[in-house]
Design a protein around this motif. Sequence first.
Motif, PDB file in Angstrom:
ATOM      1  N   LEU A 229      85.151 -12.852  42.235  1.00 56.56           N
ATOM      2  CA  LEU A 229      84.778 -11.715  43.078  1.00 56.56           C
ATOM      3  C   LEU A 229      84.455 -12.175  44.483  1.00 56.56           C
ATOM      4  N   GLN A 230      84.648 -11.284  45.424  1.00 58.42           N
ATOM      5  CA  GLN A 230      84.145 -11.529  46.776  1.00 58.42           C
ATOM      6  C   GLN A 230      82.689 -11.082  46.810  1.00 58.42           C
ATOM      7  N   GLU A 231      81.906 -11.702  47.635  1.00 60.82           N
ATOM      8  CA  GLU A 231      80.509 -11.296  47.806  1.00 60.82           C
ATOM      9  C   GLU A 231      80.457  -9.804  48.113  1.00 60.82           C
ATOM     10  N   GLY A 232      79.623  -9.077  47.372  1.00 58.53           N
ATOM     11  CA  GLY A 232      79.480  -7.641  47.579  1.00 58.53           C
ATOM     12  C   GLY A 232      80.415  -6.781  46.747  1.00 58.53           C
ATOM     13  N   GLU A 233      81.368  -7.418  46.048  1.00 57.28           N
ATOM     14  CA  GLU A 233      82.346  -6.678  45.246  1.00 57.28           C
ATOM     15  C   GLU A 233      81.808  -6.491  43.830  1.00 57.28           C
ATOM     16  N   SER A 234      81.388  -5.307  43.494  1.00 57.36           N
ATOM     17  CA  SER A 234      80.772  -5.032  42.184  1.00 57.36           C
ATOM     18  C   SER A 234      81.809  -5.051  41.073  1.00 57.36           C
ATOM     19  N   SER A 235      81.360  -5.413  39.866  1.00 57.18           N
ATOM     20  CA  SER A 235      82.260  -5.438  38.711  1.00 57.18           C
ATOM     21  C   SER A 235      81.449  -5.433  37.421  1.00 57.18           C
ATOM     22  N   SER A 236      82.147  -5.451  36.301  1.00 57.26           N
ATOM     23  CA  SER A 236      81.483  -5.449  34.996  1.00 57.26           C
ATOM     24  C   SER A 236      82.101  -6.478  34.070  1.00 57.26           C
ATOM     25  N   LEU A 237      81.267  -7.075  33.240  1.00 55.72           N
ATOM     26  CA  LEU A 237      81.706  -7.979  32.185  1.00 55.72           C
ATOM     27  C   LEU A 237      81.538  -7.262  30.854  1.00 55.72           C
ATOM     28  N   ASN A 238      82.482  -7.516  29.941  1.00 55.78           N
ATOM     29  CA  ASN A 238      82.467  -6.820  28.667  1.00 55.78           C
ATOM     30  C   ASN A 238      82.142  -7.751  27.511  1.00 55.78           C
ATOM     31  N   CYS A 239      81.390  -7.224  26.533  1.00 52.19           N
ATOM     32  CA  CYS A 239      81.083  -7.960  25.311  1.00 52.19           C
ATOM     33  C   CYS A 239      81.297  -6.999  24.133  1.00 52.19           C
ATOM     34  N   SER A 240      82.350  -7.233  23.355  1.00 51.94           N
ATOM     35  CA  SER A 240      82.605  -6.426  22.161  1.00 51.94           C
ATOM     36  C   SER A 240      82.086  -7.177  20.950  1.00 51.94           C
ATOM     37  N   TYR A 241      81.494  -6.460  20.014  1.00 54.32           N
ATOM     38  CA  TYR A 241      80.881  -7.157  18.889  1.00 54.32           C
ATOM     39  C   TYR A 241      81.097  -6.407  17.579  1.00 54.32           C
ATOM     40  N   THR A 242      81.088  -7.167  16.501  1.00 56.91           N
ATOM     41  CA  THR A 242      81.018  -6.586  15.168  1.00 56.91           C
ATOM     42  C   THR A 242      79.931  -7.345  14.421  1.00 56.91           C
ATOM     43  N   VAL A 243      79.010  -6.584  13.867  1.00 63.32           N
ATOM     44  CA  VAL A 243      77.893  -7.191  13.127  1.00 63.32           C
ATOM     45  C   VAL A 243      77.432  -6.181  12.104  1.00 63.32           C
ATOM     46  N   SER A 244      77.073  -6.653  10.937  1.00 61.11           N
ATOM     47  CA  SER A 244      76.587  -5.732   9.907  1.00 61.11           C
ATOM     48  C   SER A 244      75.093  -5.565  10.079  1.00 61.11           C
ATOM     49  N   GLY A 245      74.719  -4.610  10.900  1.00 57.95           N
ATOM     50  CA  GLY A 245      73.305  -4.378  11.183  1.00 57.95           C
ATOM     51  C   GLY A 245      72.851  -5.196  12.375  1.00 57.95           C
TER      52      GLY A 245
ATOM     53  N   ALA B  88      72.419  -4.339  32.199  1.00 55.80           N
ATOM     54  CA  ALA B  88      73.080  -4.443  30.904  1.00 55.80           C
ATOM     55  C   ALA B  88      72.959  -3.122  30.171  1.00 55.80           C
ATOM     56  N   THR B  89      74.079  -2.721  29.530  1.00 58.64           N
ATOM     57  CA  THR B  89      74.095  -1.492  28.756  1.00 58.64           C
ATOM     58  C   THR B  89      74.657  -1.795  27.373  1.00 58.64           C
ATOM     59  N   LEU B  90      74.358  -0.906  26.421  1.00 56.07           N
ATOM     60  CA  LEU B  90      74.763  -1.146  25.036  1.00 56.07           C
ATOM     61  C   LEU B  90      75.274   0.129  24.388  1.00 56.07           C
ATOM     62  N   THR B  91      76.434   0.008  23.695  1.00 54.63           N
ATOM     63  CA  THR B  91      76.910   1.066  22.816  1.00 54.63           C
ATOM     64  C   THR B  91      76.973   0.482  21.414  1.00 54.63           C
ATOM     65  N   LYS B  92      77.495   1.252  20.476  1.00 53.22           N
ATOM     66  CA  LYS B  92      77.539   0.761  19.092  1.00 53.22           C
ATOM     67  C   LYS B  92      78.593  -0.320  18.884  1.00 53.22           C
ATOM     68  N   LYS B  93      79.488  -0.491  19.868  1.00 49.12           N
ATOM     69  CA  LYS B  93      80.558  -1.476  19.691  1.00 49.12           C
ATOM     70  C   LYS B  93      80.621  -2.510  20.796  1.00 49.12           C
ATOM     71  N   GLU B  94      79.974  -2.227  21.944  1.00 56.94           N
ATOM     72  CA  GLU B  94      80.106  -3.165  23.044  1.00 56.94           C
ATOM     73  C   GLU B  94      78.926  -3.072  24.000  1.00 56.94           C
ATOM     74  N   SER B  95      78.848  -4.105  24.819  1.00 61.43           N
ATOM     75  CA  SER B  95      77.836  -4.135  25.863  1.00 61.43           C
ATOM     76  C   SER B  95      78.536  -4.502  27.167  1.00 61.43           C
ATOM     77  N   PHE B  96      77.992  -3.964  28.251  1.00 58.71           N
ATOM     78  CA  PHE B  96      78.519  -4.293  29.565  1.00 58.71           C
ATOM     79  C   PHE B  96      77.405  -4.927  30.397  1.00 58.71           C
ATOM     80  N   LEU B  97      77.804  -5.912  31.183  1.00 58.55           N
ATOM     81  CA  LEU B  97      76.895  -6.474  32.182  1.00 58.55           C
ATOM     82  C   LEU B  97      77.478  -6.114  33.536  1.00 58.55           C
ATOM     83  N   HIS B  98      76.812  -5.181  34.205  1.00 58.51           N
ATOM     84  CA  HIS B  98      77.272  -4.712  35.500  1.00 58.51           C
ATOM     85  C   HIS B  98      76.621  -5.557  36.581  1.00 58.51           C
TER      86      HIS B  98
END
Lengths: 112, 111
Positions: free
Chosen positions: B13-29, B64-74
């Motif tokens: 990224l360039q300085e000042g250019e916003s973006s998001s990183l993705n984390c998809s997960y599967t876990v039983s509980g 950081a945000t969380l859904t039932k299947k993934e998390s994003f780091l903005h």
Amino acid sequence: DTAVSQTPKYLVTQMGNDKSIKCEQNLGHDTMYWYKQDSKKFLKIMFSYNNKELIINETVPNRFSPKSPDKAHLNLHINSLELGDSAVYFCASSQGPRGGYTFGSGTRLTVV
Amino acid sequence: EDQVTQSPEALRLQEGESSSLNCSYTVSGLRGLFWYRQDPGKGPEFLFTLYSAGEEKEKERLKATLTKKESFLHITAPKPEDSATYLCAVQQDSGYSTLTFGKGTMLLVSP
């Protein structure tokens, strides 16, 4: 004061040798871990101790033997080192198995 | 078996250019989803823990945000000092489960 300290930071040794890595934490945590980070930067759990008792032992060769003399220390002894053992080994601790982990700065092991 | 997949593997990224990183997960509980930052030659440094879908946490330019299947780091308006590898990990809600990590996203922010 370093919260989780590991020694040595670097370790270069020949195949077939035996070596140890030491870890100490001053956070008062009761659970400690060894993780291995391979060349692709993937962190994988090896062992977990809770109050000096081994509670998790992932499929690690029995050449690796952890020892916890007290809940502030967790050492890792490796026998008959192989080339594939080259990696960075991280110690971590947490308050209970559900607490947040604090990691040490790692020991880079190179087997030649 | 718990699985964590992070994307992209690397991001420039360039300085000042916003973006998001993705984390998809599967876990039983899911007990918790963790974000760590790792600088070269150092151990992972804790950033956030998220426990349930819909939860959000912020720290400086990171959210950081969380859904039932993934998390994003903005990352908002990143600076060069935000350059690091960002690691996502999950912990199963059972007994003495440990953290299962993804392979990380290497972020480079250019001035």
